[in-house]
Structures are given as C-alpha cells and as structure tokens.
Motif scaffolding. Structure first.
Motif, PDB file in Angstrom:
ATOM      1  N   SER A   2     100.349  67.893  58.227  1.00 35.88           N
ATOM      2  CA  SER A   2     101.550  68.496  58.789  1.00 35.88           C
ATOM      3  C   SER A   2     102.330  69.277  57.734  1.00 35.88           C
ATOM      4  O   SER A   2     102.434  68.885  56.571  1.00 35.88           O
ATOM      5  CB  SER A   2     102.446  67.395  59.366  1.00 35.88           C
ATOM      6  OG  SER A   2     103.680  67.924  59.734  1.00 35.88           O
ATOM      7  N   VAL A   4     105.414  69.489  57.691  1.00 36.14           N
ATOM      8  CA  VAL A   4     106.747  68.915  57.515  1.00 36.14           C
ATOM      9  C   VAL A   4     106.886  68.193  56.184  1.00 36.14           C
ATOM     10  O   VAL A   4     107.987  67.903  55.750  1.00 36.14           O
ATOM     11  CB  VAL A   4     107.092  67.928  58.653  1.00 36.14           C
ATOM     12  CG1 VAL A   4     107.016  68.611  59.990  1.00 36.14           C
ATOM     13  CG2 VAL A   4     106.174  66.716  58.621  1.00 36.14           C
ATOM     14  N   PRO A 120      97.921  60.424  62.453  1.00 36.53           N
ATOM     15  CA  PRO A 120      98.396  61.776  62.097  1.00 36.53           C
ATOM     16  C   PRO A 120      99.875  61.770  61.721  1.00 36.53           C
ATOM     17  O   PRO A 120     100.701  61.122  62.365  1.00 36.53           O
ATOM     18  CB  PRO A 120      98.145  62.575  63.376  1.00 36.53           C
ATOM     19  CG  PRO A 120      97.039  61.857  64.065  1.00 36.53           C
ATOM     20  CD  PRO A 120      97.277  60.393  63.773  1.00 36.53           C
ATOM     21  N   ILE A 121     100.194  62.518  60.680  1.00 28.57           N
ATOM     22  CA  ILE A 121     101.559  62.559  60.164  1.00 28.57           C
ATOM     23  C   ILE A 121     102.456  63.390  61.069  1.00 28.57           C
ATOM     24  O   ILE A 121     102.064  64.457  61.537  1.00 28.57           O
ATOM     25  CB  ILE A 121     101.555  63.127  58.739  1.00 28.57           C
ATOM     26  CG1 ILE A 121     100.784  62.171  57.825  1.00 28.57           C
ATOM     27  CG2 ILE A 121     102.962  63.343  58.209  1.00 28.57           C
ATOM     28  CD1 ILE A 121     100.497  62.743  56.466  1.00 28.57           C
ATOM     29  N   SER A 122     103.661  62.892  61.310  1.00 26.99           N
ATOM     30  CA  SER A 122     104.618  63.578  62.169  1.00 26.99           C
ATOM     31  C   SER A 122     105.969  63.650  61.462  1.00 26.99           C
ATOM     32  O   SER A 122     106.162  63.080  60.386  1.00 26.99           O
ATOM     33  CB  SER A 122     104.760  62.825  63.498  1.00 26.99           C
ATOM     34  OG  SER A 122     105.135  61.478  63.261  1.00 26.99           O
ATOM     35  N   GLU A 123     106.905  64.354  62.070  1.00 25.77           N
ATOM     36  CA  GLU A 123     108.224  64.578  61.460  1.00 25.77           C
ATOM     37  C   GLU A 123     108.958  63.274  61.204  1.00 25.77           C
ATOM     38  O   GLU A 123     109.493  63.050  60.119  1.00 25.77           O
ATOM     39  CB  GLU A 123     109.066  65.482  62.367  1.00 25.77           C
ATOM     40  CG  GLU A 123     110.449  65.799  61.816  1.00 25.77           C
ATOM     41  CD  GLU A 123     110.393  66.732  60.621  1.00 25.77           C
ATOM     42  OE1 GLU A 123     111.077  66.436  59.630  1.00 25.77           O
ATOM     43  OE2 GLU A 123     109.676  67.744  60.680  1.00 25.77           O
ATOM     44  N   ASP A 124     109.013  62.398  62.222  1.00 29.46           N
ATOM     45  CA  ASP A 124     109.633  61.094  61.986  1.00 29.46           C
ATOM     46  C   ASP A 124     108.590  60.192  61.323  1.00 29.46           C
ATOM     47  O   ASP A 124     107.456  60.593  61.109  1.00 29.46           O
ATOM     48  CB  ASP A 124     110.170  60.485  63.281  1.00 29.46           C
ATOM     49  CG  ASP A 124     109.070  60.119  64.266  1.00 29.46           C
ATOM     50  OD1 ASP A 124     107.888  60.087  63.872  1.00 29.46           O
ATOM     51  OD2 ASP A 124     109.390  59.883  65.435  1.00 29.46           O
ATOM     52  N   TRP A 127     104.530  57.515  62.574  1.00 34.23           N
ATOM     53  CA  TRP A 127     103.129  57.438  62.144  1.00 34.23           C
ATOM     54  C   TRP A 127     102.952  56.389  61.062  1.00 34.23           C
ATOM     55  O   TRP A 127     101.953  55.655  61.036  1.00 34.23           O
ATOM     56  CB  TRP A 127     102.654  58.805  61.618  1.00 34.23           C
ATOM     57  CG  TRP A 127     103.273  59.188  60.295  1.00 34.23           C
ATOM     58  CD1 TRP A 127     104.450  59.863  60.090  1.00 34.23           C
ATOM     59  CD2 TRP A 127     102.770  58.860  58.992  1.00 34.23           C
ATOM     60  NE1 TRP A 127     104.700  59.986  58.748  1.00 34.23           N
ATOM     61  CE2 TRP A 127     103.684  59.380  58.034  1.00 34.23           C
ATOM     62  CE3 TRP A 127     101.626  58.194  58.540  1.00 34.23           C
ATOM     63  CZ2 TRP A 127     103.501  59.247  56.669  1.00 34.23           C
ATOM     64  CZ3 TRP A 127     101.446  58.052  57.158  1.00 34.23           C
ATOM     65  CH2 TRP A 127     102.379  58.579  56.246  1.00 34.23           C
ATOM     66  N   GLN A 175     107.919  62.431  52.270  1.00 34.27           N
ATOM     67  CA  GLN A 175     108.681  62.907  53.429  1.00 34.27           C
ATOM     68  C   GLN A 175     110.159  62.568  53.304  1.00 34.27           C
ATOM     69  O   GLN A 175     111.011  63.290  53.821  1.00 34.27           O
ATOM     70  CB  GLN A 175     108.125  62.288  54.719  1.00 34.27           C
ATOM     71  CG  GLN A 175     106.882  62.984  55.246  1.00 34.27           C
ATOM     72  CD  GLN A 175     106.532  62.488  56.646  1.00 34.27           C
ATOM     73  OE1 GLN A 175     106.060  61.382  56.798  1.00 34.27           O
ATOM     74  NE2 GLN A 175     106.768  63.317  57.632  1.00 34.27           N
TER      75      GLN A 175
END
Length: 200
Positions: A2, A4, A120-124, A127, A175
């Motif tokens: 991602s 992000v 899979p990596i996400s914004e929040d 994950w 992150q």
C-alpha cells in the motif's frame, strides 16, 4: 504494498537490524535472567503469552483510539519478536540481505515467504491487529504441539510466526511514524533503569 506507508529516512537496514538483534540478546541475558535461564520450551511458551497479551492490547487501543498504548504495544511486539528470534537462533537481518530495501516500510516486500500469513496492509491498523491474532495463534499451536509431543513441525511454525510478527510490527510502526531502532532502544533503556545496578 500500500502507498499509505510513510517511509523513514534511508538507513542500512541489514546492519541496523543485526545490531538491534545483538543488543536484544545482551539485554535479555542481563536484565531478564529469570527467562533467559529457562528451557527452550518454557521460553517459547513465555513469548507466546507475551504475543497473546499484545493482541488484546492492540485491539483495546484501536477500539479506544488510544494511540499511546497502540504505539507502545507495536514496539513491544517488535522487541519480543527479536527475543524470540534469538531463542530460535534466527538471524532476522539475513532476510533483508541481497534485497533492494531502503526503509523499514519495505521489509515485508523483502520477506516474500511471509506474504501468505500477513494480511494486506490498509490505512488503519486493522490488518495488523488481525495478523497478530493469526500469528500469535499459530505460535500458540506450535507450543501446544510441543507440549503434546505431536507430529508437528513446531520449530518451522514458530520461526515463521516470529519472523512475520517482527516484520509486521516494524511496518505498523512505520505507519505510525515511529523510528523503530530509536523506539526499541528507548523502551529497553526504561527497563534497564529499573535495575539496582544501573549506572554502576
């Protein structure tokens, strides 16, 4: 991977990680002798309990928007995975060798074999929370199988889980805009300062 993820300044990750893991070994031998003197089996069971604790803390922090607890727990999970890697004699830095890796955010891309067990990596950080649940469960299963002397590849599963927890944790830290080496060393210093012979 991602977009992000926020990359930290370029560093020599292989050497930095090698130093971090070596420092963790020295720290555990001096400041956690009650654990370092246990058998392999009991040490890994202890680490599995740590990760189980972190699963609860991560989800509690997310539900309450408690970013101080979340950040602390991410770093603690990275630290305990370094300790676990030392118990298993896994040189984590070698996973990064011969890879085009320039920041902590790229670590998971370097560890291709972990991609099937980290979500899979996400914004929040959902994950990360879910991945930690799965990985700590996998580690607990390996420990339990060793208890029962089952026909189970416990060392292989322990190693996969520990490696994945470390790399997932440093990506989660990235992150959160955390400087992984600095945060780990700061956290370890807070433990050292409690020792009666600190500073002598």
């Amino acid at each position: 991977m991602s977009a992000v993820i926020k990359s930290l300044p370029q560093v020599n990750l292989v050497e930095d990680l090698r130093r971090l893991q070596s420092e963790q070994f020295d720290h555990d031998e001096t400041y956690h002798r009650e654990i370092a003197r246990l058998s392999f089996h009991h040490r890994m069971n202890h680490m599995a309990l740590h990760f189980s604790k972190y699963v609860g803390q991560i989800e509690k922090a997310r539900l309450n928007n408690d970013y101080a607890l979340l950040n602390k727990t991410i770093i603690d999970a990275a630290i305990i995975s370094l300790s676990s890697a030392n118990i298993l004699n896994i040189p984590l830095w070698k996973i990064l060798e011969h890879k085009d890796i320039w920041n902590w955010a790229d670590c998971l891309k370097a560890a291709d074999k972990l991609s099937d067990i980290v979500l899979p990596i996400s914004e929040d950080l959902g994950w990360y929370s879910s991945s930690m649940m799965i990985l700590s469960g996998n580690l607990a299963k390996a420990c339990e199988s060793l208890d029962h002397v089952e026909d189970f590849p416990f060392r292989k599963e322990m190693s996969k889980s520990v490696e994945a927890i470390f790399f997932a944790s440093v990506i989660a830290a990235d992150q959160q805009n955390l400087d992984v080496p600095r945060e780990i060393r700061s956290r370890l210093m807070s433990v050292k300062e409690k020792w009666i012979y600190h500073g002598e």
